[in-house]
Scaffold this active site. Structure first.
Site, mmCIF file in Angstrom:
data_model
loop_
_atom_site.group_PDB
_atom_site.id
_atom_site.type_symbol
_atom_site.label_atom_id
_atom_site.label_comp_id
_atom_site.label_asym_id
_atom_site.label_seq_id
_atom_site.Cartn_x
_atom_site.Cartn_y
_atom_site.Cartn_z
ATOM 1 N N CYS A 124 -16.189 9.572 -4.212
ATOM 2 C CA CYS A 124 -16.296 8.205 -4.756
ATOM 3 C C CYS A 124 -16.494 8.215 -6.270
ATOM 4 O O CYS A 124 -15.560 7.969 -7.039
ATOM 5 C CB CYS A 124 -17.446 7.444 -4.084
ATOM 6 S SG CYS A 124 -17.211 7.158 -2.317
ATOM 7 N N ARG A 125 -17.723 8.486 -6.722
ATOM 8 C CA ARG A 125 -18.053 8.294 -8.133
ATOM 9 C C ARG A 125 -17.418 9.318 -9.078
ATOM 10 O O ARG A 125 -16.805 8.937 -10.080
ATOM 11 C CB ARG A 125 -19.580 8.290 -8.315
ATOM 12 C CG ARG A 125 -20.249 7.114 -7.638
ATOM 13 C CD ARG A 125 -21.748 7.315 -7.523
ATOM 14 N NE ARG A 125 -22.074 8.372 -6.578
ATOM 15 C CZ ARG A 125 -23.287 8.850 -6.345
ATOM 16 N NH1 ARG A 125 -24.304 8.355 -7.027
ATOM 17 N NH2 ARG A 125 -23.487 9.781 -5.454
ATOM 18 N N SER A 126 -17.568 10.610 -8.762
ATOM 19 C CA SER A 126 -17.066 11.606 -9.739
ATOM 20 C C SER A 126 -15.542 11.655 -9.835
ATOM 21 O O SER A 126 -15.021 11.819 -10.947
ATOM 22 C CB SER A 126 -17.679 12.994 -9.510
ATOM 23 O OG SER A 126 -17.368 13.501 -8.238
ATOM 24 N N ASN A 164 -18.195 13.957 -4.052
ATOM 25 C CA ASN A 164 -16.933 14.138 -4.816
ATOM 26 C C ASN A 164 -15.769 13.370 -4.180
ATOM 27 O O ASN A 164 -14.614 13.803 -4.269
ATOM 28 C CB ASN A 164 -16.586 15.633 -4.975
ATOM 29 C CG ASN A 164 -15.489 15.920 -6.003
ATOM 30 O OD1 ASN A 164 -14.750 16.883 -5.884
ATOM 31 N ND2 ASN A 164 -15.363 15.096 -7.020
ATOM 32 N N ASP A 224 -24.900 5.001 -5.722
ATOM 33 C CA ASP A 224 -24.065 5.540 -4.649
ATOM 34 C C ASP A 224 -23.493 4.377 -3.840
ATOM 35 O O ASP A 224 -24.237 3.616 -3.229
ATOM 36 C CB ASP A 224 -24.951 6.431 -3.766
ATOM 37 C CG ASP A 224 -24.186 7.072 -2.624
ATOM 38 O OD1 ASP A 224 -23.045 6.649 -2.354
ATOM 39 O OD2 ASP A 224 -24.744 7.975 -1.998
HETATM 40 P P1 4NP Z 1 -20.063 10.076 -3.886
HETATM 41 O O1 4NP Z 1 -20.355 9.136 -2.620
HETATM 42 O O2 4NP Z 1 -21.250 11.008 -4.046
HETATM 43 O O3 4NP Z 1 -19.960 9.105 -5.013
HETATM 44 O O4 4NP Z 1 -18.762 10.812 -3.578
HETATM 45 C C1 4NP Z 1 -20.765 9.623 -1.380
HETATM 46 C C2 4NP Z 1 -19.848 10.180 -0.515
HETATM 47 C C3 4NP Z 1 -20.253 10.634 0.722
HETATM 48 C C4 4NP Z 1 -21.577 10.521 1.102
HETATM 49 C C5 4NP Z 1 -22.498 9.969 0.240
HETATM 50 C C6 4NP Z 1 -22.101 9.527 -1.017
HETATM 51 N N1 4NP Z 1 -21.982 10.960 2.396
HETATM 52 O O5 4NP Z 1 -23.167 10.802 2.722
HETATM 53 O O6 4NP Z 1 -21.140 11.492 3.156
#
Ligand code: 4NP
Length: 157
Positions: A12-14, A10, A124
């Protein structure tokens, strides 16, 4: 109509999906009909602002990312009409919290609403370079536009 965008962290993408969707909703004058929020399946970044690299990519397309990360909870199944997972793993993790399957019809993959792109998941971008962040924004503009024009949504508002 309440929409919830869900990814892993939560940050980056969402949040990008949420803020792009709000931008399109505003342009369409539908603020009083559609509400958006976002959440992560993990607890890794609870309370954090969106990732700075994601913010740079969003700003290049005129979007300011606002909000703070929270974790998806079972209560979200009741609260939201449509839950949009960024990838299949997010989709599985959401559905794993719905043991009886009673909310299964509310959970969809974001890329199902793309009309220009053929990717089935929003990749991701966290461990990659700038190009990955730019691709996420481009994909999400496509998916959000498709969602705003989807029968599923327009029959409900
Ligand atoms: P999101 O990206 O799922 O699009 O917010 C990520 C943010 C953090 C992590 C992986 C993906 N992480 O491994 O901390």
């Amino acid at each position: 109509m309440k929409l919830l965008f869900v990814c892993l962290g939560n940050i980056c993408r969402s949040p990008s999906a949420e803020n792009i969707m709000n931008h399109l909703i505003h342009q369409a004058g539908l603020e009083n009909k559609i509400q958006c929020d976002s959440a992560g399946t993990s607890s890794y970044h609870i309370g954090s602002a969106p990732d700075l690299r994601m913010n740079v990519a969003a700003k290049l397309r005129g979007i300011e990312l606002v909000g703070h990360a929270r974790q998806f909870t079972k209560a979200d199944f009741e609260e939201f009409d449509l839950i949009l997972a960024m990838d299949r793993e997010n989709h599985e993790n959401i559905c794993a919290l719905d043991r009886s399957g009673q909310y299964r019809h509310k959970v969809r993959l974001m890329c199902d609403f793309c009309t220009r792109h053929t990717l089935k998941e929003v990749p991701d971008p966290y461990y990659g370079g700038d190009e990955g962040f730019n691709q996420v924004i481009d994909l999400l503009f496509d998916a959000c536009d498709g969602l705003l024009n989807a029968e599923l949504l327009n029959n409900a508002i």
